[in-house]
Design a protein around this motif. Structure first.
Motif, PDB file in Angstrom:
ATOM      1  N   ILE A 115       0.870  -1.175   0.000  1.00 37.47           N
ATOM      2  CA  ILE A 115       0.000   0.000   0.000  1.00 37.47           C
ATOM      3  C   ILE A 115       0.906   1.224   0.000  1.00 37.47           C
ATOM      4  CG2 ILE A 115      -1.762   1.291   1.274  1.00 37.47           C
ATOM      5  CD1 ILE A 115      -2.979  -1.295   0.605  1.00 37.47           C
ATOM      6  N   ASP A 116       0.828   2.031  -1.026  1.00 38.70           N
ATOM      7  CA  ASP A 116       1.663   3.228  -1.128  1.00 38.70           C
ATOM      8  C   ASP A 116       3.127   2.912  -0.811  1.00 38.70           C
ATOM      9  OD1 ASP A 116      -0.731   4.526  -1.620  1.00 38.70           O
ATOM     10  OD2 ASP A 116      -1.012   5.058   0.490  1.00 38.70           O
ATOM     11  N   HIS A 144      -8.396  -4.058  -0.182  1.00 38.31           N
ATOM     12  CA  HIS A 144      -7.400  -3.013  -0.387  1.00 38.31           C
ATOM     13  C   HIS A 144      -7.779  -1.773   0.420  1.00 38.31           C
ATOM     14  CE1 HIS A 144      -4.756  -0.179  -2.534  1.00 38.31           C
ATOM     15  NE2 HIS A 144      -4.009  -1.254  -2.706  1.00 38.31           N
ATOM     16  N   CYS A 145      -9.039  -1.435   0.364  1.00 35.49           N
ATOM     17  CA  CYS A 145      -9.546  -0.292   1.134  1.00 35.49           C
ATOM     18  C   CYS A 145      -9.410  -0.556   2.637  1.00 35.49           C
ATOM     19  CB  CYS A 145     -11.001  -0.020   0.768  1.00 35.49           C
ATOM     20  SG  CYS A 145     -11.760   1.303   1.710  1.00 35.49           S
ATOM     21  N   LYS A 151      -5.803  -0.044   3.522  1.00 33.12           N
ATOM     22  CA  LYS A 151      -5.480   1.388   3.443  1.00 33.12           C
ATOM     23  C   LYS A 151      -6.031   2.150   4.642  1.00 33.12           C
ATOM     24  CE  LYS A 151      -4.963   4.646  -0.108  1.00 33.12           C
ATOM     25  NZ  LYS A 151      -4.358   4.799  -1.407  1.00 33.12           N
ATOM     26  N   THR A 152      -7.258   1.829   4.964  1.00 38.37           N
ATOM     27  CA  THR A 152      -7.921   2.497   6.082  1.00 38.37           C
ATOM     28  C   THR A 152      -7.242   2.155   7.406  1.00 38.37           C
ATOM     29  OG1 THR A 152      -9.961   2.216   4.836  1.00 38.37           O
ATOM     30  CG2 THR A 152     -10.191   2.890   7.108  1.00 38.37           C
TER      31      THR A 152
END
Ligand code: GDP
Ligand code: MG
Length: 180
Positions: free
Chosen positions: A52-53, A170-171, A174-175
């Motif tokens: 993630i990023d 994925h969300c 990320k969260t």
């Protein structure tokens, strides 16, 4: 992949029995779907590594092994959770109506530092069922519920047809990461 600089995120999945929690995890982690109803997966959690990023993240996803009755999940289940995924079945009204209880139960048991900013995600599962004809909870109704709870992100999924499963997790990652 190196184990260095990995961020471990604990995700717990809650919702009524039969809504597809185990199936969603299986689809996401093992890319498999089974019609067979299995109440237990024989493990407390499964893991999935992702980026993630540009950060290496290990999602540790905790499932309930058929103890979807309130108060039967132990302290270890909730301890240190970074994100709570609530799942309901868009074809079963009760599973939607029970969301308030699951939400409340999580906050009570996990007791996060700031309940107002703790990351939840809502998944409305089984959108494939009967071509969508047996659906009883509308997307709007679900989104209104999310809006009433500090704007919880919402995804409509099918573990069976593999719709939105990757996107949802994925969300979730990320969260959870953002809240770290
Ligand atoms: P859990 O009790 O919440 O873990 O639910 P399960 O993952 O065990 O799923 C319960 C039943 O629903 C099983 O028979 C699954 O095959 C089925 N199921 C799960 N997800 C879906 C889905 O997206 N679509 C359809 N049609 N069936 C599903
Ligand atoms: Mg299950």
């Amino acid at each position: 992949m190196s184990l260095q600089n990995r961020t471990l995120l604990k995700v717990i999945v809650l919702g009524d029995s039969g809504v597809g929690k185990t199936s969603l995890m299986n689809q996401y982690v093992h890319m498999k779907f089974s019609q067979q109803y299995k109440a237990t997966i024989g493990a407390d959690f499964v893991t999935k590594e992702l980026q993630i990023d540009e950060r290496n993240v290990t999602l540790q996803i905790w499932d309930t092994a058929g103890q979807e009755r309130f108060q039967s999940l132990g302290v270890a289940f909730y301890r240190g959770a970074d994100c709570c995924v609530l799942v309901y079945d868009v074809n079963v009204l009760k599973s939607f109506d029970d969301l308030d209880n699951w939400h409340e139960e999580f906050l009570k048991q996990a007791n996060p530092t700031d309940p107002r900013t703790f990351p939840f995600i809502l998944l409305g599962n089984k959108i494939d069922l009967d071509g969508g004809n047996s659906r009883v909870v509308s997307e709007k109704k679900a989104k209104d519920w999310c809006a009433s709870k500090e704007n919880i992100p919402y995804f409509e999924t099918s573990a069976k047809e593999d719709i939105n499963v990757d996107e949802a997790f994925h969300c979730i990652a990320k969260t959870a990461l953002a809240n770290e």
